[in-house]
Design an enzyme around this catalytic site. Sequence first.
Site, PDB file in Angstrom:
ATOM      1  N   PHE A   6       0.657  -1.415  -0.139  1.00  0.00           N
ATOM      2  CA  PHE A   6      -0.103  -0.039   0.339  1.00  0.00           C
ATOM      3  C   PHE A   6       0.912   1.328  -0.235  1.00  0.00           C
ATOM      4  O   PHE A   6       0.380   2.289   0.595  1.00  0.00           O
ATOM      5  CB  PHE A   6      -0.884  -0.011   0.955  1.00  0.00           C
ATOM      6  CG  PHE A   6      -1.781  -1.278   1.101  1.00  0.00           C
ATOM      7  CD1 PHE A   6      -3.390  -1.508   0.385  1.00  0.00           C
ATOM      8  CD2 PHE A   6      -2.225  -2.458   2.139  1.00  0.00           C
ATOM      9  CE1 PHE A   6      -3.624  -2.626   0.411  1.00  0.00           C
ATOM     10  CE2 PHE A   6      -2.429  -2.883   2.306  1.00  0.00           C
ATOM     11  CZ  PHE A   6      -3.631  -3.687   1.499  1.00  0.00           C
ATOM     12  N   CYS A  39      -0.896   3.052 -10.314  1.00  0.00           N
ATOM     13  CA  CYS A  39      -1.431   1.838  -9.615  1.00  0.00           C
ATOM     14  C   CYS A  39      -3.069   1.998 -10.175  1.00  0.00           C
ATOM     15  O   CYS A  39      -3.760   1.152 -10.723  1.00  0.00           O
ATOM     16  CB  CYS A  39      -0.988   2.295  -8.931  1.00  0.00           C
ATOM     17  SG  CYS A  39       0.406   2.183  -8.267  1.00  0.00           S
TER      18      CYS A  39
HETATM   19  C1  UGA Z   1      -1.186   4.409  -4.326  1.00  0.00           C
HETATM   20  C2  UGA Z   1      -1.977   4.356  -3.559  1.00  0.00           C
HETATM   21  O1  UGA Z   1      -1.584   5.393  -2.673  1.00  0.00           O
HETATM   22  C3  UGA Z   1      -1.274   3.397  -2.794  1.00  0.00           C
HETATM   23  O2  UGA Z   1      -2.171   3.149  -1.359  1.00  0.00           O
HETATM   24  C4  UGA Z   1      -0.976   1.863  -3.662  1.00  0.00           C
HETATM   25  O3  UGA Z   1       0.006   1.209  -2.616  1.00  0.00           O
HETATM   26  C5  UGA Z   1      -0.091   2.421  -4.622  1.00  0.00           C
HETATM   27  O4  UGA Z   1      -1.178   3.451  -4.954  1.00  0.00           O
HETATM   28  C6  UGA Z   1      -0.185   1.267  -5.623  1.00  0.00           C
HETATM   29  O5  UGA Z   1      -1.379   0.643  -5.845  1.00  0.00           O
HETATM   30  O6  UGA Z   1       0.806   1.190  -5.680  1.00  0.00           O
HETATM   31  P1  UGA Z   1       0.673   6.149  -5.922  1.00  0.00           P
HETATM   32  O7  UGA Z   1       0.144   5.850  -6.916  1.00  0.00           O
HETATM   33  O8  UGA Z   1       1.801   6.524  -5.293  1.00  0.00           O
HETATM   34  O9  UGA Z   1       0.129   5.424  -4.699  1.00  0.00           O
HETATM   35  O10 UGA Z   1       0.102   7.689  -5.982  1.00  0.00           O
HETATM   36  P2  UGA Z   1      -1.542   8.819  -5.375  1.00  0.00           P
HETATM   37  O11 UGA Z   1      -0.279   9.982  -3.560  1.00  0.00           O
HETATM   38  O12 UGA Z   1      -2.316   7.567  -4.279  1.00  0.00           O
HETATM   39  O13 UGA Z   1      -2.154   9.518  -5.556  1.00  0.00           O
HETATM   40  C7  UGA Z   1      -2.735   8.107  -7.321  1.00  0.00           C
HETATM   41  C8  UGA Z   1      -2.853   9.806  -7.760  1.00  0.00           C
HETATM   42  O14 UGA Z   1      -4.487  10.389  -7.840  1.00  0.00           O
HETATM   43  C9  UGA Z   1      -2.530  11.130  -8.852  1.00  0.00           C
HETATM   44  O15 UGA Z   1      -2.001  11.397  -9.997  1.00  0.00           O
HETATM   45  C10 UGA Z   1      -2.722  12.314  -7.649  1.00  0.00           C
HETATM   46  O16 UGA Z   1      -2.454  13.721  -7.809  1.00  0.00           O
HETATM   47  C11 UGA Z   1      -4.554  11.552  -7.542  1.00  0.00           C
HETATM   48  N1  UGA Z   1      -4.621  11.917  -6.100  1.00  0.00           N
HETATM   49  C12 UGA Z   1      -4.424  12.177  -5.174  1.00  0.00           C
HETATM   50  C13 UGA Z   1      -5.959  13.718  -7.116  1.00  0.00           C
HETATM   51  O17 UGA Z   1      -6.260  13.969  -8.057  1.00  0.00           O
HETATM   52  N2  UGA Z   1      -6.645  13.824  -5.815  1.00  0.00           N
HETATM   53  C14 UGA Z   1      -6.512  13.870  -4.702  1.00  0.00           C
HETATM   54  O18 UGA Z   1      -6.624  14.233  -3.418  1.00  0.00           O
HETATM   55  C15 UGA Z   1      -5.289  12.801  -4.155  1.00  0.00           C
END
Ligand code: UGA
Length: 437
Positions: free
Chosen positions: A152, A260
Site C-alpha cells: 500500500f 496504480c
Molecule cells: C497509490 C495508493 O495511494 C497506494 O496506497 C498504493 O500502494 C499504490 O497506489 C499502488 O497501488 O501501488 P500512488 O500511485 O503512489 O499510490 O499515488 P497517490 O499518492 O495515491 O496518488 C495517485 C493519483 O491520485 C495521483 O495522480 C494524484 O495526483 C491523484 N490524487 C490524489 C488526486 O487527484 N487527488 C487527491 O486528493 C489525491
Amino acid sequence: MADVTVIGTGYVGLIQGVCLADVGHDVTCVDIDEAKIEMLRAGKSPIFEPGLEELLAKTIASGRITFATPDDGWADLLGDIVFVAVGTPQADNGAADLRFVRSVTSAIAAEATHPFTLVMKSTVPPGTGHALIRRTLADAPVDIAYVSNPEFLREGKALEDWYRTDRIVIGSDTPDAAEAVSALYEAVDAPRVITDIASAETIKYASNAFLSTKISFINEIANLCDVIGADIDAVSHGIGMDTRIGPDFLRAGIGYGGSCFPKDTRALDFIATINGYEFSLLKSVIEVNNRQRLLPVIALVRALPHLHERTIAVLGLAFKPDTDDVRESPAVDIVPLLVEEGCSVKVYDPIAAEVEIPGATRCATVWEALDGVSAAVVITEWGEFATLDWERAAGMMTSPAVVFDGRNCLDPSKVEAAGLSYMAVGRPGAHRTGRSG
Ligand code: UGA
C-alpha cells in the site's frame, strides 16, 4: 532473522528488499536486468524515491543486502521466504498481464531444492493466488506455501509508508506461513489483517478503487461547483471534516494518474466483467477520470482564439510531485492533444527530466518554458510552481495570457494580480472550465 529473496527490483521489490534488510533480515534481490543489478550493487537507485539511496547505501554497508540475476541459479538464490514483486502491466483488454508473475513462479517452483514460502507482492487480481497454487505450485518438487501480502506504498512517500503503514494484509491458506510473513514485519507497529488469499487480493484492488472513487467523486463535485459557482476548496474542507468521510483524497483537479490507480481500476473492472458482474460505479469512476484530464485542453480551446498559432507551456510531467514517474500522467495525454490542435508545446518538470514527450520541446527551467507562451498549464503540483513569481512570469508570457491550474495548487490572487487570467477546477472567480455536464 529470516533469509529472504525478493524477485523484481522495480518500485515495489526494491523498497521491500531494502526495508527488510534495514530491519535486520538477510535479503537477496534478484532481477533479470543486469544493468540494474550492477547499478544497485554500486549503491545507485534506478528510481527516484526520497531517502531510498541513503537506505540502500546503509544496508549494503551492513552486508544484509545483495543483488543477483537468475543466471546465478534459482536453487542458490531462494531463501526461506521469497517475495515475487515483478511487474503486472496492463494488457490491451484492460486485464492485468500476469505473464511475468507466471514465468517467475514456474521457474522457481521447478528449480527449488528446499521448501519455501512464496509471498505475492505484485498486484495480482483476485483469483490469481489459487490459480497459481493449482496450476504451478501443486506440482513443484518441494512444498511451497503461498501468501498474498499486497503493498500500500505511495510513490514519493514509500519509505515512510513502509515503516508507518495503516495495516499489513496477509492472506494464506497456511497459518504457519502467514505467521512467518507477519513476523518479518515485527519492527512495524501496525495491525495485521490475516485472511484468505482471495480476500487479501481483493483488499488491494478495493482500496485503490475506493481511493480512485473518492477522487472522481470530488472531481465531479468540482465540475458542479464550476457550473453553479460554488468553491471546491470550501466544499472539500467542509465534507472532509466528517470523520466518516475524512479529509484525504478530496483534492480536485485533472484526475489521478500513475502506475496504480488507472491500471488497477481497469483490471478490477475487467475481473468483474469476466466473472459476469457489471461494476457500473467503477466504470463511471474510470470515465470521469478520462474526461477530467481533457479539461485544460477544452478550456484553452475556448479561452484562446487561434490556438493553433500559439505556444503553450506544460508545467509538470510527473503524475504527482516527489516522483519522476510519468506513467499515465495527465501530461502524457494533454501534450499530444495540444500538439494535435496545432500548438507549439514547451514542457518542463523539475525531476522527470529524462522523459521524451513526442512533439514537445523540453525546457531546462520553468522560465525557459514560460518565455513567449500564451498559456501555462500546471499538471503537477510541484512546490516550485506554487511559489512561482507570477509577476516575472507575466512579463515573459505574451499578453493576454492564461494559467490553467490543473491541480488547484496556485494562489489565484497572485496569478491574477500579475495580470494573468486564472483558470482552475471548481474554484470560484476562476474562469469556468466550460463543463456543463
Ligand atoms: C497509490 C495508493 O495511494 C497506494 O496506497 C498504493 O500502494 C499504490 O497506489 C499502488 O497501488 O501501488 P500512488 O500511485 O503512489 O499510490 O499515488 P497517490 O499518492 O495515491 O496518488 C495517485 C493519483 O491520485 C495521483 O495522480 C494524484 O495526483 C491523484 N490524487 C490524489 C488526486 O487527484 N487527488 C487527491 O486528493 C489525491
